[in-house]
Write an enzyme that holds these catalytic residues in place. Structure first.
Site, PDB file in Angstrom:
ATOM      1  CD  GLN A 254      -3.740   2.246  -9.834  1.00  0.00           C
ATOM      2  OE1 GLN A 254      -3.626   2.148 -11.050  1.00  0.00           O
ATOM      3  NE2 GLN A 254      -4.293   3.299  -9.257  1.00  0.00           N
ATOM      4  CB  SER A 255      -6.598  -4.331 -12.371  1.00  0.00           C
ATOM      5  OG  SER A 255      -6.770  -5.090 -13.544  1.00  0.00           O
TER       6      SER A 255
END
Ligand SMILES: *Cc1c(COP(=O)(O)O)cnc(C)c1O
Length: 351
Positions: A80-81
């Site tokens: 989830q960058s």
């Protein structure tokens, strides 16, 4: 702006990606709830693909990529960058393909974490996704990217690797030196002096950039980094390493002072990308006092850290505080179940 600082930064190639200046907003209701005078630097509003701090940071590596005529970006980070999401969008804006290496940094994630939020956006931008089983080995993640770049080059691509480990020059931090200058100009126009600055500290590009930027411009304001990934000792070492390199890059090595680096891990438990009650409460407080959205991985933790600093008196009541909102909002939806279930459970949840 044409200060000696901007001149020193001009030697680095840069491509404009963001909307700047971002707003500097007063947050009087949330400030009153905390017992301080609160101002927010709205870097969630940097524009490109839902914004955040990675927009300013990517202007420099992407400038270098363009100056080398690259056609393919390679980048590594958590699943989830925000970093990889903005890179994929910027790549499209500049006509480049993006390969994303997703590191397994967060244990026990649910299905939403793997499909919603930033992952959905990465797929929408048509990035090529690769998985990487290790979450805590930055040199290994970089080596793996280098190998991928090599094989892409053999296929005739012109790859550019955005490395993660601090062994590489922290180009992205230059964006936050400029942000420090931008913020000081706004504060001057409003006739404001801040007693403290609070920001998240992870890769440390934001924290080191602000710290070096403020010092290079003669501002002594304390910069409190709130740890989002490492404990205090490791994070202070990380920030110091980045800040020292950065100060030299802008020809101001004398502004780096190891004693000036502060980090706080008191709200980090139980680790990177994991929610705890202090973070959930901080997210709900900002939403309900100010209509302000914070994210679960970075800015929620940072607000929880600010609350803790005021509670402990490290930031005295009544102080004028600048909170640097670094964005990250798409991840709210990837943590939607964990946040939503909590809202149903707590007594003030639906209040
Ligand atoms: C990456 C990120 C951070 C951490 O910033 P660093 O410069 O990596 O220390 C903070 N907030 C958000 C929303 C981020 O995406």
């Amino acid at each position: 702006m044409n200060s000696p600082l901007t001149k020193a930064i001009e030697k680095f190639p840069r491509v404009r990606l963001g909307h700047a200046p971002t707003p500097l907003d007063a947050a009087p209701r949330l400030g009153a709830a905390l017992g301080i005078e609160l101002w927010i630097k709205r870097d969630d509003c940097t524009g490109l693909a839902m914004g955040g701090n990675k927009v300013r940071q990517l202007e420099f590596p992407l400038g270098e990529a363009q100056s080398r005529d690259a056609d393919t970006l390679l980048i590594t980070s958590a699943v989830q960058s925000n970093y990889v999401r903005v890179a994929a969008a910027a790549g499209r804006q500049l006509g480049m393909e993006t390969h994303i290496q997703m590191e397994e940094r967060v244990p026990d994630v649910d299905a939403l974490y793997r499909s919603s939020g930033n992952v959905l956006l990465d797929r929408l931008f048509g990035a090529t996704l690769h998985s990487f089983p290790v979450g805590e080995d930055e040199p290994a993640a970089d080596t793996s990217l280098d190998l991928l770049a090599q094989s892409l080059a053999e296929e005739g691509r012109r790859p550019y690797v955005i490395h993660l480990a601090p062994a590489h020059p922290p180009l992205g931090a230059l964006g936050y030196v400029l942000a420090a200058e931008e913020t000081l100009a706004q504060a001057r126009d409003l006739d404001l002096e801040f007693d403290a600055v609070v920001c998240p500290t992870g890769s440390a590009l934001t924290h080191a950039g602000l710290l070096v930027g403020f010092r290079a411009l003669g501002k002594k304001v304390p910069v409190f980094g709130i740890c989002v990934r490492r404990d205090t000792g490791s994070q202070v070492a990380r920030v110091s390493k980045v800040a020292e390199q950065l100060a030299s890059m802008i020809d101001r090595p004398e502004v780096f002072d190891a004693d000036d680096v502060m980090a706080f891990d008191g709200v980090l438990a139980s680790g990177y990308g994991r929610l705890n009650d202090a973070v959930r409460e901080a997210i709900a407080l900002a939403a309900r006092q100010e209509g302000l959205l914070l994210d679960p991985v970075y800015t929620g933790k940072t607000m929880a850290g600010l609350i803790e600093h005021v509670r402990s008196g490290i930031i005295p009541a009544g102080s004028r505080v600048l909170f640097v909102h670094t964005g990250g909002l798409p991840a709210l939806f990837a943590y939607g179940d964990r946040l939503g279930n909590w809202l149903s459970d707590v007594p003030w949840g639906e209040g």
